[in-house]
Design an enzyme around this catalytic site. Structure first.
Site, PDB file in Angstrom:
ATOM      1  N   THR A  57      24.589 -44.679 -74.890  1.00 26.72           N
ATOM      2  CA  THR A  57      25.076 -43.612 -75.769  1.00 26.72           C
ATOM      3  C   THR A  57      25.056 -42.262 -75.054  1.00 26.72           C
ATOM      4  O   THR A  57      24.086 -41.938 -74.369  1.00 26.72           O
ATOM      5  CB  THR A  57      24.198 -43.549 -77.042  1.00 26.72           C
ATOM      6  OG1 THR A  57      24.267 -44.821 -77.673  1.00 26.72           O
ATOM      7  CG2 THR A  57      24.661 -42.463 -78.001  1.00 26.72           C
ATOM      8  N   ASN A 117      16.901 -31.156 -49.778  1.00 31.76           N
ATOM      9  CA  ASN A 117      16.126 -30.512 -50.845  1.00 31.76           C
ATOM     10  C   ASN A 117      14.832 -29.872 -50.362  1.00 31.76           C
ATOM     11  O   ASN A 117      14.321 -28.976 -51.002  1.00 31.76           O
ATOM     12  CB  ASN A 117      15.827 -31.506 -51.975  1.00 31.76           C
ATOM     13  CG  ASN A 117      15.310 -32.819 -51.485  1.00 31.76           C
ATOM     14  OD1 ASN A 117      15.929 -33.456 -50.637  1.00 31.76           O
ATOM     15  ND2 ASN A 117      14.182 -33.236 -51.989  1.00 31.76           N
ATOM     16  N   GLN A 166      21.595 -30.260 -54.363  1.00 29.26           N
ATOM     17  CA  GLN A 166      21.087 -28.929 -53.988  1.00 29.26           C
ATOM     18  C   GLN A 166      22.206 -28.017 -53.476  1.00 29.26           C
ATOM     19  O   GLN A 166      21.930 -26.879 -53.086  1.00 29.26           O
ATOM     20  CB  GLN A 166      20.001 -29.059 -52.921  1.00 29.26           C
ATOM     21  CG  GLN A 166      18.773 -29.825 -53.365  1.00 29.26           C
ATOM     22  CD  GLN A 166      17.893 -29.045 -54.342  1.00 29.26           C
ATOM     23  OE1 GLN A 166      18.076 -27.843 -54.568  1.00 29.26           O
ATOM     24  NE2 GLN A 166      16.924 -29.730 -54.943  1.00 29.26           N
ATOM     25  N   ALA A 221      22.180 -31.482 -63.583  1.00 31.30           N
ATOM     26  CA  ALA A 221      22.351 -30.193 -64.266  1.00 31.30           C
ATOM     27  C   ALA A 221      21.125 -29.286 -64.183  1.00 31.30           C
ATOM     28  O   ALA A 221      21.249 -28.064 -64.215  1.00 31.30           O
ATOM     29  CB  ALA A 221      22.706 -30.440 -65.734  1.00 31.30           C
ATOM     30  N   CYS A 274       9.281 -34.527 -56.763  1.00 30.48           N
ATOM     31  CA  CYS A 274       9.167 -35.944 -57.068  1.00 30.48           C
ATOM     32  C   CYS A 274       8.072 -36.617 -56.246  1.00 30.48           C
ATOM     33  O   CYS A 274       7.499 -37.608 -56.642  1.00 30.48           O
ATOM     34  CB  CYS A 274      10.489 -36.647 -56.792  1.00 30.48           C
ATOM     35  SG  CYS A 274      11.898 -35.656 -57.209  1.00 30.48           S
ATOM     36  N   THR A 306      19.194 -38.963 -59.699  1.00 32.05           N
ATOM     37  CA  THR A 306      18.504 -40.206 -59.339  1.00 32.05           C
ATOM     38  C   THR A 306      19.350 -41.399 -59.771  1.00 32.05           C
ATOM     39  O   THR A 306      19.578 -42.338 -58.997  1.00 32.05           O
ATOM     40  CB  THR A 306      17.109 -40.267 -60.007  1.00 32.05           C
ATOM     41  OG1 THR A 306      16.326 -39.181 -59.512  1.00 32.05           O
ATOM     42  CG2 THR A 306      16.409 -41.582 -59.730  1.00 32.05           C
TER      43      THR A 306
END
Ligand code: PMP
Length: 407
Positions: free
Chosen positions: A254, A158, A196, A217, A343, A72
């Site tokens: 970070t 997807n 995908q 991932a 989603c 995203t």
């Protein structure tokens, strides 16, 4: 009741080997990868190692791999970062860039493009797939304008698992961009959302001819909340999140070190012989599932091409059956399936993907997506097929009764 999971396109379980690699980076080697002391250096080493593994997988340079929080974010960075780059360069007054994408992209691409259009930042062409769920290269070519700066086409859809001709579009754009360079016209950046596709298809960025590629991932047995954007050297893109200097100044924040380590391990597992053998098994199971459902359930159809299709995707449509009802009934029996992408499953709107194939609203409501993974067995599929048969029959009976009540 032993549950059956057939929603691997929504997410996958973290592989044990991946988890093992990640664990020390939560509390033992917890340093900030940007710190100069030894704790930081240890973390940086782990980040660099994961980056090298990802670079090897995509046949890219390490400096072209940008870790993000997932696909995203990568996709938002593509659309918004390309526009930010465009608007930070000198241009003539009144000039507006043009973007080409498809009607059945994931909402993170689609909505980023729609907002850019609404905010007056770009003109956008949304190319429709054919009824098989395939984008034609001819349609992409026809949509190109002198002010086109970005083309974004997903690799594998997807919801319906159809595979798009990314390498062919890449080849076409290479030629077009060479001509545009001579004419001093803007270069067209080519992006693919490969979220995908990573498990199953060639992702060599040079062979695909892409400048940008997104992945996540958690679709490849890695952790959630981590992904990357491949950014070809020289691509016109600027960061959209301001802050620190991480990720070659393209993504401030970070580093999520344990998750990055997990991504590296997950991506490294894909090309192993065990995974490749598993893909052959998954393909066989998918074909078995599709064949039995279409044969044994009357008025059932496969959404999307049967040939140009991801090995793990089966997406069905049943006349006179609401997909949502089907999913809920299956869930009561411990079977996890989906109507489309996780989603948007909170919404009862018909799938924009199925509508883009030209299906009617009622047809787009009746879909069932079953996505297989490395733990799927034939025994599980046999149970699921029998359940689907039973539930479809029951739901059809109910909808028949309801209609009868109204007559
Ligand atoms: N693009 C595609 C094609 C996807 O399938 C998904 C996940 N459903 C995303 C983008 C979003 O990925 P993430 O969950 O990493 O934000």
């Amino acid at each position: 009741m032993k549950k059956i999971y057939l929603d691997y396109a929504a997410t996958t379980p973290v592989d044990n080997k991946v988890l093992e690699k990640m664990l020390p980076y939560f509390s033992q080697n917890f340093g900030n990868a940007m710190s100069v002391h030894s704790f930081g250096q240890e973390a940086l080493e782990a980040v660099d190692e994961a980056r090298a593994k990802a670079a090897l997988f995509f046949r890219a340079s390490a400096s072209e791999i940008i870790f993000t929080s997932g696909a995203t974010e990568s996709n938002n960075l593509v659309v918004k970062g390309s526009l930010r780059s465009y608007y930070s360069a000198p241009r003539r007054a009144g000039e507006k860039p043009h973007i080409i994408t498809t009607k059945f992209e994931h909402h993170c691409v689609l909505d980023a493009c729609k907002f850019a259009e609404k905010d007056g930042l770009a003109d956008v062409t949304f190319v429709a797939p054919n009824k098989e769920g395939l984008i034609s290269i001819k349609d992409i070519k026809a949509a190109i304008k002198p002010n086109t700066i970005l083309i974004s086409v997903m690799y594998v859809n997807n919801e319906i698992g159809t595979v798009q001709p990314i390498a062919e579009i890449g080849k076409l754009l290479k030629k077009i961009n060479a001509e545009r360079l001579e004419k001093k016209m803007p270069h067209i950046t080519f992006h693919t959302d490969a979220t995908q596709a990573i498990n199953y298809f060639n992702c060599d960025v040079d062979e695909l001819g892409v400048d940008l590629l997104s992945m996540s991932a958690h679709k490849i047995y890695g952790p959630k909340g981590i992904g990357l954007l491949y950014v070809r050297k020289g691509t016109l893109i600027k960061r959209v999140q301001d802050g620190g200097d991480q990720e070659f100044r393209l993504r401030a924040g970070t580093h999520n070190v344990p998750a990055i380590v997990g991504l590296g391990e997950a991506i490294n597992m894909i090309k192993t012989p065990a995974t490749q053998k598993n893909i052959i098994e998954i393909t066989k199971l998918r074909d078995y599932l599709i064949k039995r459902v279409l044969k044994e359930i009357p008025k059932s159809y496969l959404n999307g091409s049967s040939e140009k299709r991801s090995p793990n995707n089966a997406n069905f449509r049943f006349d006179d059956v609401e997909g949502e009802g089907l999913i809920l009934s299956l869930d009561l029996d411990g079977i996890a399936a989906s109507t489309g992408s996780a989603c948007s499953s909170g919404a009862l709107d018909p799938s924009h993907v199925l509508l883009s194939l030209g299906l009617k609203h009622e047809q787009a409501h009746g879909s069932l997506r079953l996505t297989l993974g490395k733990h799927t067995t034939k025994k599980e599929l046999d149970i699921v097929i029998e359940k689907i048969k039973e539930v479809v029959k029951r739901l059809r009976k109910i909808s028949g009764n309801v209609l009868a009540d109204f007559q």
